[in-house]
Design a protein around this motif. Structure first.
Motif, PDB file in Angstrom:
ATOM      1  N   GLY A  62      29.273 -55.353 -35.378  1.00  0.00           N
ATOM      2  CA  GLY A  62      28.157 -55.242 -34.447  1.00  0.00           C
ATOM      3  C   GLY A  62      28.617 -55.230 -32.997  1.00  0.00           C
ATOM      4  N   ARG A 118      27.087 -54.954 -28.516  1.00  0.00           N
ATOM      5  CA  ARG A 118      26.177 -54.494 -27.460  1.00  0.00           C
ATOM      6  C   ARG A 118      26.993 -53.679 -26.455  1.00  0.00           C
ATOM      7  N   ARG A 119      26.386 -52.581 -25.972  1.00  0.00           N
ATOM      8  CA  ARG A 119      27.035 -51.674 -25.016  1.00  0.00           C
ATOM      9  C   ARG A 119      28.413 -51.236 -25.528  1.00  0.00           C
ATOM     10  N   ILE A 120      28.428 -50.725 -26.718  1.00  0.00           N
ATOM     11  CA  ILE A 120      29.667 -50.295 -27.362  1.00  0.00           C
ATOM     12  C   ILE A 120      30.163 -49.019 -26.692  1.00  0.00           C
ATOM     13  N   HIS A 128      32.998 -49.070 -35.389  1.00  0.00           N
ATOM     14  CA  HIS A 128      31.908 -49.971 -35.759  1.00  0.00           C
ATOM     15  C   HIS A 128      31.177 -49.523 -37.021  1.00  0.00           C
ATOM     16  N   ILE A 145      25.733 -44.444 -31.591  1.00  0.00           N
ATOM     17  CA  ILE A 145      26.088 -45.866 -31.608  1.00  0.00           C
ATOM     18  C   ILE A 145      26.193 -46.403 -30.189  1.00  0.00           C
ATOM     19  N   SER A 190      23.253 -49.018 -28.812  1.00  0.00           N
ATOM     20  CA  SER A 190      23.744 -50.366 -28.506  1.00  0.00           C
ATOM     21  C   SER A 190      23.597 -50.724 -27.034  1.00  0.00           C
ATOM     22  N   THR A 194      19.928 -52.410 -27.474  1.00  0.00           N
ATOM     23  CA  THR A 194      19.753 -53.425 -28.515  1.00  0.00           C
ATOM     24  C   THR A 194      21.104 -53.760 -29.128  1.00  0.00           C
ATOM     25  N   THR A 195      21.301 -55.002 -29.468  1.00  0.00           N
ATOM     26  CA  THR A 195      22.546 -55.415 -30.102  1.00  0.00           C
ATOM     27  C   THR A 195      22.558 -54.950 -31.545  1.00  0.00           C
ATOM     28  N   LEU A 196      23.522 -54.129 -31.900  1.00  0.00           N
ATOM     29  CA  LEU A 196      23.662 -53.691 -33.284  1.00  0.00           C
ATOM     30  C   LEU A 196      24.269 -54.820 -34.107  1.00  0.00           C
TER      31      LEU A 196
END
Length: 284
Positions: free
Chosen positions: A137, A139-141, A149, A227, A231, A234-236
């Protein structure tokens, strides 16, 4: 390897597909299910456990569930192939950002289970799509590391009730969330390396009639971008599902439209991933 959620012998289970059968992991590990395997990065342990194993059930003995029955989020992408944008015949340029919406877990059934045609509408449609299952998981990937991921891939028939998608001005939520109106499955094809995704070929048949055919590499917004973009806001979470969009050829785009009827069979195949097939049944 292919990881599966299923029901057999009176309870919900999970396991590994071996040939035409399933090796049941439910009582052989400390994992509570597929999502727990993903979250705890448990595939190495499962591979060791399954080495030389024989199946406990044949595939025709089980009830398929959606691969991650307790996914935190199911995020769907609309209009993600160039020809799909042209289908709207509004003269618009290709979109700058993806169209996104959420679906509930209850709006999907597993492989081989009946998709329900609701009494409120005769406009149930089919949409064959690739599903990306999030592994790690975040955030801001960053886009350059986004493919790292991915845990694996699955298949979706993202069934849509077309007239209910037009009940309001700015959303499609109602028509995308009728109970048991779509399907995901039959399993997760676990990726060893996030390469070769562009080589995937998607086809959808209705009653043996080929309706949709395209390559994943033609998506307007590729998987790494989706992705990264999703992200950002929202946090994946491990086990989240991203349903990546359907090619041209859904029933609504024919003249006259070719919606689904009681007894129809919809088959979605993605090369290297598997085949998802369901029959349409009138909801009672």
């Amino acid at each position: 390897m292919r990881l599966i959620s299923f029901h057999a012998a009176g309870r919900d289970r999970f396991g590994i597909v071996i040939g035409d059968g399933v090796f049941d992991l439910s009582e052989r590990t400390t994992f509570s299910g597929v999502r727990d395997v993903v979250a705890r990065n448990g595939m190495n342990e499962l591979e060791h456990l399954c080495r030389g194993a024989t199946p406990d059930y044949r595939l025709d003995e089980i009830v398929f569930r959606i691969p991650v029955p307790d996914a935190d989020k199911i995020i769907c992408v609309g209009v993600n192939y160039p020809d799909r944008n042209a289908e709207y015949k509004d003269g618009s340029d290709l979109p700058k950002f993806p169209s996104l919406f959420l679906r509930t877990r209850g709006s999907f059934v597993g492989h081989g289970q009946p998709i329900l045609l609701p009494p409120e509408s005769p406009q149930l449609d089919y949409e064959g799509e690739l599903v990306v299952v999030i592994g790690k998981g975040g955030r801001r990937i960053p886009r350059e590391s986004a493919l790292e991921h991915i845990f694996g891939l699955s298949i979706c028939n993202e069934g849509s009730v077309r007239d209910w998608m037009r009940h309001a001005k700015f959303n499609v939520t109602q028509g995308k969330n009728f109970d048991a109106s779509g399907s995901i499955g039959p399993w997760i094809d676990v990726l060893k390396e996030p390469s070769g995704l562009g080589d995937l070929h998607l086809r959808t048949w209705v009653n043996g009639d080929l309706r949709q055919e395209d390559k994943i590499e033609r998506m307007i917004f590729p998987i790494d971008y989706l992705i990264h973009y999703i992200s950002t806001f929202t946090t994946l979470q491990p086990g989240d599902l991203i349903v990546t969009g359907t090619p041209t050829g859904s029933g609504a785009r024919f003249d006259p439209p070719r919606f689904l009827h009681d007894g129809d069979s919809v088959r979605v195949e993605i090369s290297g991933v598997g085949v998802l097939e369901n029959k349409i049944t009138v909801e009672k």
